[in-house]
Design an enzyme around this catalytic site. Structure first.
Site, PDB file in Angstrom:
ATOM      1  CG  HIS B 213      -1.779   1.130   1.465  1.00  0.00           C
ATOM      2  ND1 HIS B 213      -3.131   1.083   1.200  1.00  0.00           N
ATOM      3  CD2 HIS B 213      -1.547   2.387   1.912  1.00  0.00           C
ATOM      4  CE1 HIS B 213      -3.686   2.252   1.466  1.00  0.00           C
ATOM      5  NE2 HIS B 213      -2.743   3.067   1.914  1.00  0.00           N
ATOM      6  CB  CYS B 246      -0.707  12.298   3.967  1.00  0.00           C
ATOM      7  SG  CYS B 246       0.232  12.458   5.488  1.00  0.00           S
ATOM      8  CG  ASN B 255      -4.528   5.715  -1.208  1.00  0.00           C
ATOM      9  OD1 ASN B 255      -4.100   4.701  -0.678  1.00  0.00           O
ATOM     10  ND2 ASN B 255      -5.374   6.525  -0.606  1.00  0.00           N
TER      11      ASN B 255
END
Lengths: 317, 317
Positions: B213, B246, B255
């Protein structure tokens, strides 16, 4: 952070800073000559050995860079820094030499259609112009580089035959042009394509003569740098803040971003000689200079070592 | 375009779409339940085998996802698609099972400080909660995955010891949790670090059990995917449009972007099974849904094969 990653020794990756030329050329806002000079002078202190500082093209074609003569005449020359000028023809070469450019960068697209759209002439006419420039420069001590634009794909023609790219590289070298740039002008390259084509070109010339010029239009810029580095390329163009978009991809990212590239290298233990805090300070000044946000990410995110204060509530858990 | 690149056969790269969960969770705009369901139902037609469709956390902690129960109950279940739910505790697991989630994803940070900030408990308390969930789920047929967040760095603590990350992976597996995700929660990983840590983890579990991830906070998301793929990782999280920023890097990317990732794979000849035109159509609808631009680049730039018309003046040269 780097120390733990330094279990192998990497070759130096040379970053050629191109923001004053490829970065500014499509900016709609006029950047004053004095501001261009200040930017270049600041970049000269950051550890770069090569800066593409301007171009000598027709002021009608690229009005944003119409002050190339004044810029080259007034920048402070730092020892060990090569100041490169983009020139499209003999007249541009004459201006560049008069303004004391150290190196001339000539540009032709591998795609006939793109060369006609960008340079307004056929590839054959471009090569004839190059020949004039090579003869004019001979004996002057000025270095020559030639770029194969759209080397990894063309926004009009799509796929570009690799044999054609390699053939152009050979032609450039036979003409007496030492430095070669493969440019992914509109960000169509992928790491697999890069590995294959760069490996082929490095069979024909030394790594010190080859520059890779990637755009981050489709998010693959830094992956492409690593792919090229892994097969032996050592010199890469990049622009502060990731300046320099593509007219065919409005809103998409521009050149690979210098500070994002240097951060990747720092974190991986690949030496560049470029000082990241200096770059970050310069990059953070770009929105005020240009009147808009820029695509570079490190200036927003900060370095890994820029840790954040622990929130108050955490201390009570 | 791909045909020419297809001189070697690559393993399938499995993309787990996480936009409905990690993508939407920090969105300030409320996305209606019906719109979430429509997004997930559309994603189900794009060829994904795994979709992280929502979470069962406290509505106070993540108000944007407070309708997880309704979402999971009303989405259309496509055969061959595993619908994953993020759960923080036993209560969340009970809700997820009641809503027919196929797999539960549990999250703990390798960094104590980040786990306290994010989960509001110590790592030890997180592991105790995991143990309750594992026992509760046993025999239900529901799959379990656990994520090591901040596996490549912490915004508070900086560097994270790799032995600690590997130790947590071992702990998860010993607890009976089969699937493991290594998450670069705030985009601090670099390709070299990724290669080293992923290779170590793949000595302990099969590639089919490991998900990577990555966030693109510092522009390295796709380079990190390739680095992990090269050492054997085969499953990757990604979010449509690159959603999901973030909180410690305002304005930076979120992402890794699903359509940018799938484009890279298509161009390189790495099969994903995901249909890029479907993704592009969905991604281009996100700004209207969310009220802001999204970081993904392919939706702006178009695919390489989307060539542009030749300008009129070129035909006259």
């Amino acid at each position: 952070m780097n120390a733990a990653n330094n279990d192998a020794q990497f070759d130096k990756l040379i970053v050629q800073e191109v923001s004053p030329r490829d970065g500014l050329q499509i900016e709609p806002t006029w950047v004053e000559t004095v501001d261009k000079i200040e930017l270049i002078d600041s970049l000269s202190t950051a550890g770069f050995t090569r800066i593409e500082a301007g171009s000598f093209v027709s002021p009608k074609a690229i009005p944003a860079l119409r002050d190339g003569d004044a810029v080259f005449q007034q920048i402070e020359r730092h020892p060990g820094v090569i100041y490169v000028a983009l020139v499209p023809n003999l007249k541009g070469a004459e201006r560049a030499l008069a303004a004391r450019a150290d190196e001339l960068n000539l540009v032709m697209s591998a795609s006939q259609t793109h060369n006609r759209a960008n340079m307004r002439m056929s590839c054959e006419s471009s090569l004839m112009a190059f020949d004039d420039i090579v003869r004019y420069v001979q004996g002057s001590g000025v270095l020559l580089n030639a770029t194969v634009a759209t080397a990894f794909g063309c926004p009009f023609e799509g796929r570009i035959d690799e044999d054609r790219v390699v053939g152009i590289v050979d032609t450039y070298r036979e003409m007496g042009i030492e430095g070669i740039t493969l440019a992914d002008t509109t960000g169509m390259a992928n790491p697999r394509h890069v590995r294959r084509l760069v490996a082929r070109v490095l069979e024909r010339l030394p790594a010190a003569a080859l520059t890779l010029h990637f755009h981050n239009t489709r998010g693959l810029g830094l992956a492409n740098v690593l792919a090229a580095y892994e097969v032996g390329a050592r010199r890469f163009d990049a622009a502060l803040g990731g300046l320099g978009g593509c007219p065919f991809a409005p809103g998409a990212s521009g050149n690979i971003c210098t500070e994002d590239l240097v951060n990747m290298c720092d974190e991986m233990g690949i030496p560049t000689g470029v000082d990241l805090p200096t770059l970050l300070a310069l990059s953070r000044g770009l929105p005020a200079l240009l009147g808009h946000d820029v695509p570079g990410q490190l200036a927003k995110a900060g370095r890994n070592c820029d840790v954040h204060p622990v929130p108050e509530y955490v201390l009570q858990i």
